[in-house]
Design an enzyme around this catalytic site. Structure first.
Site, PDB file in Angstrom:
ATOM      1  N   ALA A  24      91.416  31.383  12.002  1.00 39.25           N
ATOM      2  CA  ALA A  24      91.427  30.146  11.211  1.00 39.25           C
ATOM      3  C   ALA A  24      92.663  29.347  11.576  1.00 39.25           C
ATOM      4  O   ALA A  24      93.694  29.908  11.949  1.00 39.25           O
ATOM      5  CB  ALA A  24      91.422  30.461   9.726  1.00 39.25           C
ATOM      6  N   SER A  28      93.160  32.897  19.756  1.00 36.64           N
ATOM      7  CA  SER A  28      94.132  33.885  20.232  1.00 36.64           C
ATOM      8  C   SER A  28      94.233  35.088  19.295  1.00 36.64           C
ATOM      9  O   SER A  28      94.523  36.199  19.752  1.00 36.64           O
ATOM     10  CB  SER A  28      95.505  33.218  20.387  1.00 36.64           C
ATOM     11  OG  SER A  28      95.921  32.633  19.171  1.00 36.64           O
ATOM     12  N   GLY A  30      88.260  25.322  14.081  1.00 38.42           N
ATOM     13  CA  GLY A  30      87.887  24.362  15.113  1.00 38.42           C
ATOM     14  C   GLY A  30      89.032  23.962  16.012  1.00 38.42           C
ATOM     15  O   GLY A  30      88.878  23.069  16.849  1.00 38.42           O
ATOM     16  N   GLU A  47      80.807  29.028  15.693  1.00 37.71           N
ATOM     17  CA  GLU A  47      81.465  29.982  14.778  1.00 37.71           C
ATOM     18  C   GLU A  47      80.829  29.917  13.399  1.00 37.71           C
ATOM     19  O   GLU A  47      80.608  30.947  12.757  1.00 37.71           O
ATOM     20  CB  GLU A  47      82.955  29.656  14.671  1.00 37.71           C
ATOM     21  CG  GLU A  47      83.726  29.986  15.939  1.00 37.71           C
ATOM     22  CD  GLU A  47      85.165  29.490  15.893  1.00 37.71           C
ATOM     23  OE1 GLU A  47      86.020  30.163  16.467  1.00 37.71           O
ATOM     24  OE2 GLU A  47      85.429  28.435  15.301  1.00 37.71           O
TER      25      GLU A  47
HETATM   26  C1  5RP Z   1      88.408  28.048  17.263  1.00 37.89           C
HETATM   27  C2  5RP Z   1      88.952  28.453  15.949  1.00 37.89           C
HETATM   28  C3  5RP Z   1      90.031  29.465  15.958  1.00 37.89           C
HETATM   29  O1  5RP Z   1      89.573  30.609  15.284  1.00 37.89           O
HETATM   30  C4  5RP Z   1      91.229  28.897  15.265  1.00 37.89           C
HETATM   31  O2  5RP Z   1      91.625  27.726  15.978  1.00 37.89           O
HETATM   32  C5  5RP Z   1      92.401  29.875  15.209  1.00 37.89           C
HETATM   33  O3  5RP Z   1      92.828  30.172  16.507  1.00 37.89           O
HETATM   34  P1  5RP Z   1      94.143  31.019  16.790  1.00 37.89           P
HETATM   35  O4  5RP Z   1      93.883  32.415  16.331  1.00 37.89           O
HETATM   36  O5  5RP Z   1      94.338  30.894  18.286  1.00 37.89           O
HETATM   37  O6  5RP Z   1      95.282  30.365  16.030  1.00 37.89           O
HETATM   38  O7  5RP Z   1      88.548  27.993  14.907  1.00 37.89           O
HETATM   39  O8  5RP Z   1      87.518  26.992  17.153  1.00 37.89           O
END
Ligand code: 5RP
Length: 226
Positions: free
Chosen positions: A88, A34, A99, A107
């Site tokens: 992250a 997001s 992840g 990624e």
């Molecule tokens: C996806 C990831 C995302 O970058 C991580 O989960 C962070 O997501 P968000 O910005 O929605 O908190 O590693 O595999």
């Protein structure tokens, strides 16, 4: 999309800040999640305004969004990224846990192949020592083997369940995910090496020393070189 803690404004500020670092002619790794979605949308606005960039997506989600906002896409066979922008689940200096969206395998090789990795996150993701459960992408038949190896290292693995589908999350690569709680990870490089060496583990979400710059959103945005 999975729920995360930070405010949408904080994430937007982080994403916009990183997207502003991209220069004409660059190839950009497009992370998943997001917060990165804000960066991709901002890049799309800049492409519409005349910026010449090409993107390398890391997931079905980032590919679809990049196409929607008009970012031309290439593959690693065409060019390596000058910069990657990625989110992250937790960061401690240059070390990350990723992840949460189960996209960490793609990624990792896109982020690692970039000259610089810009991490976009809100303040809730900051830690002194990483202690977020570590996602491990696993070949489906290997789940019991990897679970046993994780327990032998003191971890507690949980097979990630899908939310609007019965059964487990299946990654873009057709694999399953074990979220592995280890408590505080004092030696991330050692745990990363152990997980990488586990037969049946496709990739894990410990990104050791990979970040170059943190764009951290809150009431304002701070940029930290790490
Ligand atoms: C996806 C990831 C995302 O970058 C991580 O989960 C962070 O997501 P968000 O910005 O929605 O908190 O590693 O595999």
């Amino acid at each position: 999309m999975k729920a995360t803690d930070g405010s949408e404004d904080a994430k937007r500020r982080a994403g916009e800040s990183a997207a502003d670092r991209v220069e004409d002619g660059m190839v950009v790794g497009l992370g998943t999640g997001s917060t990165t979605a804000h960066a991709i949308r901002t890049l799309g606005d800049r492409v519409e305004a005349g910026l010449d960039v090409r993107g390398i997506p890391t997931s079905y989600q980032s590919r679809a969004l990049a196409r929607e906002v008009g970012i031309p896409l290439v593959t690693l066979e065409d060019a390596l990224p000058n910069v990657a922008i990625d989110g992250a689940d937790q960061f401690a200096g240059a070390h990350l846990v990723k992840g949460g969206g189960a996209a960490h395998a793609r990624e990792k090789f896109v982020d690692a192949s970039a000259d610089r990795l810009l991490v976009v996150a809100d303040e809730t993701k900051r830690a002194d020592v990483l202690d977020h459960p570590i996602p491990v992408e696993v070949l489906p038949d290997a789940v019991p083997v990897v679970e046993r190896a994780v327990r032998a290292e003191g971890g507690d693995p949980t097979l990630r369940s899908a939310e609007r589908k019965d059964g487990p999350v299946v990654t873009d690569n057709g694999n399953l995910v074990l979220d592995c709680a280890f408590g505080p990870v004092e030696a991330p490089a050692d745990l990363a090496a152990t997980l990488s060496a586990t037969p049946g583990c496709v990739e894990h979400g410990l990104f050791v020393g990979l970040a170059d710059e943190l764009h951290v959103g809150g009431e304002t945005v701070t940029v930290e070189r790490v």
